[in-house]
Scaffold this motif. Sequence first.
Motif, short mmCIF file in Angstrom:
data_model
loop_
_atom_site.label_atom_id
_atom_site.label_comp_id
_atom_site.label_asym_id
_atom_site.label_seq_id
_atom_site.Cartn_x
_atom_site.Cartn_y
_atom_site.Cartn_z
N GLU A 1 0.86 -1.18 0.00
CA GLU A 1 0.00 0.00 0.00
C GLU A 1 0.89 1.22 0.00
O GLU A 1 1.74 1.37 0.86
CB GLU A 1 -0.87 0.01 1.26
CG GLU A 1 -1.76 -1.20 1.37
CD GLU A 1 -2.35 -1.34 2.77
OE1 GLU A 1 -2.44 -0.32 3.47
OE2 GLU A 1 -2.70 -2.47 3.15
N GLY B 1 -5.25 -5.71 -7.38
CA GLY B 1 -5.21 -4.43 -6.69
C GLY B 1 -5.69 -3.29 -7.57
O GLY B 1 -6.36 -3.50 -8.58
N GLU B 2 -5.32 -2.08 -7.18
CA GLU B 2 -5.77 -0.88 -7.88
C GLU B 2 -4.65 0.14 -8.00
O GLU B 2 -3.97 0.42 -7.04
CB GLU B 2 -6.90 -0.22 -7.11
CG GLU B 2 -8.26 -0.69 -7.53
CD GLU B 2 -9.38 0.08 -6.82
OE1 GLU B 2 -9.29 1.32 -6.74
OE2 GLU B 2 -10.31 -0.58 -6.36
N TRP C 1 -1.95 -1.60 -3.88
CA TRP C 1 -2.94 -0.55 -3.65
C TRP C 1 -2.17 0.76 -3.66
O TRP C 1 -1.59 1.15 -2.67
CB TRP C 1 -3.67 -0.76 -2.31
CG TRP C 1 -4.39 -2.07 -2.32
CD1 TRP C 1 -3.94 -3.26 -1.81
CD2 TRP C 1 -5.67 -2.35 -2.90
NE1 TRP C 1 -4.86 -4.25 -2.03
CE2 TRP C 1 -5.94 -3.73 -2.70
CE3 TRP C 1 -6.62 -1.57 -3.57
CZ2 TRP C 1 -7.10 -4.34 -3.15
CZ3 TRP C 1 -7.79 -2.19 -4.00
CH2 TRP C 1 -8.02 -3.55 -3.80
#
Length: 172
Positions: free
Chosen positions: A86, A158-159, A111
């Motif tokens: 992240e 994920g993104e 992320w």
Amino acid sequence: MSHAMGHVPDRERDRAVELVQQAYADGRLGPAELEQRLELALTAASSHELEPVVADLPDEVVRIAATGGRITRTGDWHVPRRLRIESEYGRVRLDLSQAHIPYTRIDIELWLAYGGATITLPPGASANADGVRIGWGKMTCKAAGRQYPGKLHVQITGELPYGRLTIRTARR
């Protein structure tokens, strides 16, 4: 009485075998217990029978988080089976080409709000990034999409709303 193996989905059985082998590699199980559990995992006739084989084994996700700055893992590092990264603004660089990876399949979750990521795979490895949602960014994957027997396969999800994702394979 048939010993059909059809009642347990392959991926559940594979995952059980993988978790047991991992626990042994981590020193959590001895050789006798490894053998016993593998036997159970391979002969389980139902998901219900498979459950106790892995009930006490962790399938933990290793999390690396950063707000700004880079997240870099390179050289000889121990890659977990499941990695979640992240990052708000930083760039992410994961070089798996010299890493210690005791699995044939790993999952990487990305992320990243604004940052981009570059993932370098060892020669012969494959990757699937279909599960990544890219917003305004761009994804470039130069790695094979299909797993070769016995070689590493990396599942990436994920993104990256604004970031770029580049997946490449290390030169030999």
